[in-house]
Scaffold this active site. Structure first.
Site, PDB file in Angstrom:
ATOM      1  N   LYS A  71      13.792 -21.858  -6.223  1.00  0.00           N
ATOM      2  CA  LYS A  71      13.575 -21.505  -7.610  1.00  0.00           C
ATOM      3  C   LYS A  71      12.712 -20.258  -7.724  1.00  0.00           C
ATOM      4  O   LYS A  71      12.673 -19.595  -8.764  1.00  0.00           O
ATOM      5  CB  LYS A  71      12.823 -22.649  -8.335  1.00  0.00           C
ATOM      6  N   GLY A  72      11.998 -19.924  -6.662  1.00  0.00           N
ATOM      7  CA  GLY A  72      10.937 -18.923  -6.721  1.00  0.00           C
ATOM      8  C   GLY A  72      11.369 -17.533  -7.154  1.00  0.00           C
ATOM      9  O   GLY A  72      10.564 -16.783  -7.706  1.00  0.00           O
TER      10      GLY A  72
ATOM     11  N   GLU B 122      14.690 -12.648  -2.673  1.00  0.00           N
ATOM     12  CA  GLU B 122      13.692 -13.656  -2.302  1.00  0.00           C
ATOM     13  C   GLU B 122      12.365 -13.336  -2.997  1.00  0.00           C
ATOM     14  O   GLU B 122      12.087 -12.178  -3.313  1.00  0.00           O
ATOM     15  CB  GLU B 122      13.544 -13.624  -0.753  1.00  0.00           C
TER      16      GLU B 122
ATOM     17  N   LYS C 142       4.648 -11.065   3.630  1.00  0.00           N
ATOM     18  CA  LYS C 142       3.421 -11.386   4.373  1.00  0.00           C
ATOM     19  C   LYS C 142       3.731 -11.204   5.857  1.00  0.00           C
ATOM     20  O   LYS C 142       3.952 -12.182   6.569  1.00  0.00           O
ATOM     21  CB  LYS C 142       3.062 -12.860   4.149  1.00  0.00           C
TER      22      LYS C 142
ATOM     23  N   VAL D 129      -0.117 -17.366  -2.582  1.00  0.00           N
ATOM     24  CA  VAL D 129      -0.023 -16.821  -3.936  1.00  0.00           C
ATOM     25  C   VAL D 129       0.872 -17.677  -4.824  1.00  0.00           C
ATOM     26  O   VAL D 129       1.766 -18.375  -4.342  1.00  0.00           O
ATOM     27  CB  VAL D 129       0.495 -15.362  -3.923  1.00  0.00           C
TER      28      VAL D 129
ATOM     29  N   ASP E 140       5.150 -21.089  -6.671  1.00  0.00           N
ATOM     30  CA  ASP E 140       4.475 -22.317  -7.086  1.00  0.00           C
ATOM     31  C   ASP E 140       3.545 -22.883  -6.030  1.00  0.00           C
ATOM     32  O   ASP E 140       3.589 -22.499  -4.860  1.00  0.00           O
ATOM     33  CB  ASP E 140       5.517 -23.392  -7.387  1.00  0.00           C
TER      34      ASP E 140
ATOM     35  N   ARG F  74       4.437 -21.559 -11.690  1.00  0.00           N
ATOM     36  CA  ARG F  74       5.584 -20.650 -11.615  1.00  0.00           C
ATOM     37  C   ARG F  74       5.634 -19.719 -12.823  1.00  0.00           C
ATOM     38  O   ARG F  74       6.028 -18.566 -12.708  1.00  0.00           O
ATOM     39  CB  ARG F  74       6.906 -21.437 -11.584  1.00  0.00           C
TER      40      ARG F  74
HETATM   41  P1  IMP Z   1       9.561 -18.541   5.250  1.00  0.00           P
HETATM   42  O1  IMP Z   1      10.846 -19.211   5.571  1.00  0.00           O
HETATM   43  O2  IMP Z   1       8.416 -19.021   6.086  1.00  0.00           O
HETATM   44  O3  IMP Z   1       9.648 -17.029   5.227  1.00  0.00           O
HETATM   45  O4  IMP Z   1       9.150 -19.065   3.830  1.00  0.00           O
HETATM   46  C1  IMP Z   1       9.530 -18.488   2.681  1.00  0.00           C
HETATM   47  C2  IMP Z   1       9.347 -19.444   1.511  1.00  0.00           C
HETATM   48  O5  IMP Z   1       8.098 -20.160   1.576  1.00  0.00           O
HETATM   49  C3  IMP Z   1       9.289 -18.648   0.248  1.00  0.00           C
HETATM   50  O6  IMP Z   1      10.572 -18.490  -0.277  1.00  0.00           O
HETATM   51  C4  IMP Z   1       8.409 -19.475  -0.634  1.00  0.00           C
HETATM   52  O7  IMP Z   1       9.183 -20.417  -1.320  1.00  0.00           O
HETATM   53  C5  IMP Z   1       7.473 -20.181   0.305  1.00  0.00           C
HETATM   54  N1  IMP Z   1       6.170 -19.471   0.391  1.00  0.00           N
HETATM   55  C6  IMP Z   1       5.695 -18.761   1.431  1.00  0.00           C
HETATM   56  N2  IMP Z   1       4.482 -18.255   1.161  1.00  0.00           N
HETATM   57  C7  IMP Z   1       4.190 -18.634  -0.100  1.00  0.00           C
HETATM   58  C8  IMP Z   1       3.056 -18.396  -0.964  1.00  0.00           C
HETATM   59  O8  IMP Z   1       2.059 -17.723  -0.651  1.00  0.00           O
HETATM   60  N3  IMP Z   1       3.146 -18.961  -2.204  1.00  0.00           N
HETATM   61  C9  IMP Z   1       4.204 -19.683  -2.629  1.00  0.00           C
HETATM   62  N4  IMP Z   1       5.275 -19.925  -1.863  1.00  0.00           N
HETATM   63  C10 IMP Z   1       5.276 -19.406  -0.596  1.00  0.00           C
HETATM   64 MG    MG Z   2      11.430 -19.043  -2.001  1.00  0.00          MG
END
Ligand code: IMP
Ligand code: MG
Length: 170
Positions: free
Chosen positions: A39-40, A94, A126, A148, A154, A160
């Protein structure tokens, strides 16, 4: 429990304008097949697609990571796995790239389905937390390793709908 502003609504809007201009140039004469990761990325997708000047189709997928304690967690597509992307200029949208697990999975999943092109657009990155070699093609802001919320992101489904991005702390 507190949220401290990190990126204001105005700064987000300004950066989105810059990214939208670049994307519109890069895709001139093409049609973008946008894939919003729920949803982000909803607010980001809604705002940036309205500022992109080339035709843009809107699609949505929802993913979840199983084995959450494992760093190389497996990703599952809960919704939208049947999207027919063959021959499309796919732009995955994303909210934030953290370890890169989600996009690493999606990139290889889609690469096997013959898109005309496949790029990644993320609002935040990040890179210090990366476990895969994913690099976004377009990125709004590179941030340090803070959790964040806001503008779609969220903490347990809260925050959100903040119109800015803030650092969350307990
Ligand atoms: P990855 O697969 O580890 O790159 O994770 C990505 C997903 O984790 C993102 O699409 C977010 O939904 C969630 N996520 C990662 N860091 C944060 C943050 O700081 N705040 C909120 N959601 C996060
Ligand atoms: Mg996401």
């Amino acid at each position: 429990m507190a949220v401290e502003e990190m990126i204001s609504h105005d700064a987000i809007a300004k950066r989105i304008g810059e990214l939208a201009a670049r994307i519109s140039d890069d895709y001139a004469g093409k049609e973008i097949f946008a894939v919003c990761i729920l949803k982000g990325s909803v607010y980001f997708t809604a705002d940036i697609t309205r500022r992109i000047s080339v035709p843009c189709k809107l699609n949505f997928i929802k993913v979840s990571s199983y084995d959450g304690t494992q760093t190389t967690g497996r990703v599952n597509i809960d919704y939208g796995s049947e999207l027919d992307i063959s021959g499309r200029d796919v732009l995955i949208i994303e909210d934030i790239i953290d370890t890169g697990t989600t996009l690493g999975f999606l990139k290889s999943f889609y690469a096997g389905k013959s898109p005309a092109s496949l790029k990644i657009l993320t609002l935040l990155d990040k890179p210090s937390r990366r476990l895969t070699d994913i690099t976004p093609d377009y990125c709004g802001f590179v941030i340090e390793d803070k959790f964040v919320v806001g503008y779609g992101m969220d903490c347990n489904e809260k925050y959100r709908n903040l119109d800015y991005i803030g650092i969350y702390s307990e």
